[in-house]
Design a protein around this motif. Structure first.
Motif, PDB file in Angstrom:
ATOM      1  N   HIS A   9       0.802  -1.104   0.012  1.00  0.00           N
ATOM      2  CA  HIS A   9       0.021   0.167  -0.028  1.00  0.00           C
ATOM      3  C   HIS A   9       1.077   1.269   0.046  1.00  0.00           C
ATOM      4  CE1 HIS A   9      -3.810   2.160   0.787  1.00  0.00           C
ATOM      5  NE2 HIS A   9      -3.204   2.841   1.603  1.00  0.00           N
ATOM      6  N   ARG A  10       1.840   1.312   0.786  1.00  0.00           N
ATOM      7  CA  ARG A  10       2.781   2.465   0.976  1.00  0.00           C
ATOM      8  C   ARG A  10       3.516   2.658  -0.742  1.00  0.00           C
ATOM      9  NH1 ARG A  10       4.876   0.386   6.394  1.00  0.00           N
ATOM     10  NH2 ARG A  10       3.273   1.187   7.647  1.00  0.00           N
ATOM     11  N   TRP A  11       3.917   1.422  -1.247  1.00  0.00           N
ATOM     12  CA  TRP A  11       4.861   1.842  -2.395  1.00  0.00           C
ATOM     13  C   TRP A  11       4.006   2.224  -3.484  1.00  0.00           C
ATOM     14  CZ3 TRP A  11       9.519   3.093  -2.935  1.00  0.00           C
ATOM     15  CH2 TRP A  11      10.159   2.615  -1.925  1.00  0.00           C
ATOM     16  N   VAL A  12       2.514   1.669  -3.401  1.00  0.00           N
ATOM     17  CA  VAL A  12       1.720   1.885  -4.548  1.00  0.00           C
ATOM     18  C   VAL A  12       1.254   3.396  -4.220  1.00  0.00           C
ATOM     19  CG1 VAL A  12      -0.690   1.847  -5.344  1.00  0.00           C
ATOM     20  CG2 VAL A  12       0.708  -0.080  -4.814  1.00  0.00           C
ATOM     21  N   ALA A  13       1.026   4.027  -3.138  1.00  0.00           N
ATOM     22  CA  ALA A  13       0.952   5.245  -3.016  1.00  0.00           C
ATOM     23  C   ALA A  13       1.967   6.306  -3.420  1.00  0.00           C
ATOM     24  CB  ALA A  13       0.874   5.659  -1.374  1.00  0.00           C
ATOM     25  N   VAL A  14       3.344   5.859  -3.269  1.00  0.00           N
ATOM     26  CA  VAL A  14       4.519   6.489  -3.895  1.00  0.00           C
ATOM     27  C   VAL A  14       4.218   6.599  -5.356  1.00  0.00           C
ATOM     28  CG1 VAL A  14       6.694   6.409  -4.371  1.00  0.00           C
ATOM     29  CG2 VAL A  14       6.082   6.311  -2.180  1.00  0.00           C
ATOM     30  N   ALA A  15       3.735   5.513  -6.058  1.00  0.00           N
ATOM     31  CA  ALA A  15       3.600   5.384  -7.486  1.00  0.00           C
ATOM     32  C   ALA A  15       2.486   6.203  -8.049  1.00  0.00           C
ATOM     33  CB  ALA A  15       3.399   3.872  -7.794  1.00  0.00           C
ATOM     34  N   PHE A  16       1.250   6.315  -7.143  1.00  0.00           N
ATOM     35  CA  PHE A  16       0.232   7.081  -7.382  1.00  0.00           C
ATOM     36  C   PHE A  16       0.721   8.434  -7.404  1.00  0.00           C
ATOM     37  CE2 PHE A  16      -3.267   9.801  -5.965  1.00  0.00           C
ATOM     38  CZ  PHE A  16      -4.170   9.580  -6.877  1.00  0.00           C
ATOM     39  N   GLN A  29       1.486  21.379 -20.728  1.00  0.00           N
ATOM     40  CA  GLN A  29       2.074  21.610 -21.731  1.00  0.00           C
ATOM     41  C   GLN A  29       1.102  22.275 -22.842  1.00  0.00           C
ATOM     42  OE1 GLN A  29       5.492  20.715 -22.157  1.00  0.00           O
ATOM     43  NE2 GLN A  29       5.027  20.183 -19.917  1.00  0.00           N
ATOM     44  N   GLU A  30       1.777  22.928 -23.773  1.00  0.00           N
ATOM     45  CA  GLU A  30       0.992  23.766 -24.738  1.00  0.00           C
ATOM     46  C   GLU A  30      -0.034  22.593 -25.523  1.00  0.00           C
ATOM     47  OE1 GLU A  30       3.250  26.048 -27.629  1.00  0.00           O
ATOM     48  OE2 GLU A  30       4.178  26.935 -25.795  1.00  0.00           O
ATOM     49  N   GLU A  31       0.632  21.760 -25.973  1.00  0.00           N
ATOM     50  CA  GLU A  31      -0.347  20.578 -26.605  1.00  0.00           C
ATOM     51  C   GLU A  31      -0.476  19.272 -25.672  1.00  0.00           C
ATOM     52  OE1 GLU A  31       0.490  19.587 -30.582  1.00  0.00           O
ATOM     53  OE2 GLU A  31       1.143  21.453 -31.114  1.00  0.00           O
ATOM     54  N   PRO A  32      -1.132  19.261 -24.699  1.00  0.00           N
ATOM     55  CA  PRO A  32      -1.619  18.236 -23.719  1.00  0.00           C
ATOM     56  C   PRO A  32      -1.578  16.890 -24.222  1.00  0.00           C
ATOM     57  CG  PRO A  32      -3.392  19.360 -23.588  1.00  0.00           C
ATOM     58  CD  PRO A  32      -2.412  19.942 -24.556  1.00  0.00           C
ATOM     59  N   LEU A  33      -1.016  15.820 -23.691  1.00  0.00           N
ATOM     60  CA  LEU A  33      -1.082  14.495 -24.082  1.00  0.00           C
ATOM     61  C   LEU A  33      -2.221  13.911 -23.160  1.00  0.00           C
ATOM     62  CD1 LEU A  33       2.486  13.115 -23.777  1.00  0.00           C
ATOM     63  CD2 LEU A  33       1.108  13.545 -26.024  1.00  0.00           C
ATOM     64  N   LEU A  34      -3.550  13.876 -23.635  1.00  0.00           N
ATOM     65  CA  LEU A  34      -4.723  13.678 -22.927  1.00  0.00           C
ATOM     66  C   LEU A  34      -4.660  12.022 -22.206  1.00  0.00           C
ATOM     67  CD1 LEU A  34      -7.312  15.555 -24.750  1.00  0.00           C
ATOM     68  CD2 LEU A  34      -6.151  16.009 -22.462  1.00  0.00           C
ATOM     69  N   TRP A  35      -4.186  11.337 -22.949  1.00  0.00           N
ATOM     70  CA  TRP A  35      -4.010   9.787 -22.380  1.00  0.00           C
ATOM     71  C   TRP A  35      -3.408   9.681 -21.299  1.00  0.00           C
ATOM     72  CZ3 TRP A  35       0.754   7.403 -21.641  1.00  0.00           C
ATOM     73  CH2 TRP A  35       1.703   8.061 -22.291  1.00  0.00           C
ATOM     74  N   VAL A  36      -2.355  10.677 -20.703  1.00  0.00           N
ATOM     75  CA  VAL A  36      -1.583  10.450 -19.566  1.00  0.00           C
ATOM     76  C   VAL A  36      -2.439  10.849 -18.390  1.00  0.00           C
ATOM     77  CG1 VAL A  36       0.316  11.750 -18.192  1.00  0.00           C
ATOM     78  CG2 VAL A  36       0.503  11.465 -20.839  1.00  0.00           C
ATOM     79  N   SER A  37      -3.870  11.305 -18.648  1.00  0.00           N
ATOM     80  CA  SER A  37      -4.401  11.606 -17.620  1.00  0.00           C
ATOM     81  C   SER A  37      -5.233  10.348 -17.013  1.00  0.00           C
ATOM     82  CB  SER A  37      -5.522  12.492 -17.846  1.00  0.00           C
ATOM     83  OG  SER A  37      -6.412  12.122 -18.808  1.00  0.00           O
ATOM     84  N   TYR A  38      -5.035   9.166 -17.667  1.00  0.00           N
ATOM     85  CA  TYR A  38      -5.606   8.024 -17.176  1.00  0.00           C
ATOM     86  C   TYR A  38      -4.542   7.157 -16.339  1.00  0.00           C
ATOM     87  CZ  TYR A  38      -9.393   9.002 -20.527  1.00  0.00           C
ATOM     88  OH  TYR A  38     -10.521   9.586 -21.029  1.00  0.00           O
ATOM     89  N   THR A  39      -3.229   7.539 -16.639  1.00  0.00           N
ATOM     90  CA  THR A  39      -2.213   6.788 -15.751  1.00  0.00           C
ATOM     91  C   THR A  39      -2.328   6.639 -14.047  1.00  0.00           C
ATOM     92  OG1 THR A  39      -0.954   8.530 -15.715  1.00  0.00           O
ATOM     93  CG2 THR A  39      -0.464   6.919 -17.629  1.00  0.00           C
ATOM     94  N   PRO A  40      -2.812   7.582 -13.528  1.00  0.00           N
ATOM     95  CA  PRO A  40      -3.026   7.336 -11.934  1.00  0.00           C
ATOM     96  C   PRO A  40      -4.116   6.426 -11.818  1.00  0.00           C
ATOM     97  CG  PRO A  40      -2.998  10.007 -12.709  1.00  0.00           C
ATOM     98  CD  PRO A  40      -3.354   9.189 -13.823  1.00  0.00           C
ATOM     99  N   LEU A  46      -5.576   0.153  -7.054  1.00  0.00           N
ATOM    100  CA  LEU A  46      -5.070  -0.592  -6.129  1.00  0.00           C
ATOM    101  C   LEU A  46      -5.033  -0.205  -4.743  1.00  0.00           C
ATOM    102  CD1 LEU A  46      -2.063  -1.495  -8.467  1.00  0.00           C
ATOM    103  CD2 LEU A  46      -3.948  -3.007  -7.843  1.00  0.00           C
ATOM    104  N   LEU A  47      -4.819   1.334  -4.669  1.00  0.00           N
ATOM    105  CA  LEU A  47      -4.889   2.031  -3.205  1.00  0.00           C
ATOM    106  C   LEU A  47      -6.387   1.770  -2.753  1.00  0.00           C
ATOM    107  CD1 LEU A  47      -3.154   5.350  -3.800  1.00  0.00           C
ATOM    108  CD2 LEU A  47      -2.395   3.525  -2.275  1.00  0.00           C
ATOM    109  N   PHE A  48      -7.325   1.825  -3.331  1.00  0.00           N
ATOM    110  CA  PHE A  48      -8.775   1.581  -2.939  1.00  0.00           C
ATOM    111  C   PHE A  48      -8.835   0.237  -2.154  1.00  0.00           C
ATOM    112  CE2 PHE A  48     -12.937   0.004  -3.659  1.00  0.00           C
ATOM    113  CZ  PHE A  48     -13.466   0.882  -2.838  1.00  0.00           C
ATOM    114  N   PHE A  49      -8.352  -0.821  -2.882  1.00  0.00           N
ATOM    115  CA  PHE A  49      -8.450  -2.004  -2.586  1.00  0.00           C
ATOM    116  C   PHE A  49      -7.761  -2.654  -1.633  1.00  0.00           C
ATOM    117  CE2 PHE A  49     -10.312  -2.652  -6.864  1.00  0.00           C
ATOM    118  CZ  PHE A  49     -11.698  -2.784  -6.482  1.00  0.00           C
TER     119      PHE A  49
END
Length: 70
Positions: A9-16, A29-40, A46-49
């Motif tokens: 749980h602690r390491w996943v919190a760091v990754a989050f 960024q000027e031209e944002p990469l919208l797919w990056v918003s799904y990475t968290p 995993l943190l929730f469970f």
């Protein structure tokens, strides 16, 4: 097992945290990469469970102990 879950749980919190920071930088960024918003989302799930397990564990242990006594 409980110690392993807490460490996980602690390491996943760091990754989050890292993925949220990367998302903020990517979307600023000027031209944002919208797919990056799904990475968290994966670390967040995993943190929730793991957090729900850690939250419920003391209550489940008490319940089992009470059931075995009576």
């Amino acid at each position: 097992m409980n110690k392993w879950i807490r460490q996980f749980h602690r390491w996943v919190a760091v990754a989050f945290t890292v993925t949220v920071l990367a998302t903020v930088v990517a979307l600023a960024q000027e031209e944002p990469l919208l797919w990056v918003s799904y990475t968290p989302l994966l670390p967040l799930a995993l943190l929730f469970f793991s957090g729900a397990y850690l939250f419920a564990r003391p209550y489940l242990v008490k319940r089992r102990a009470a059931a075995s006594q009576g």
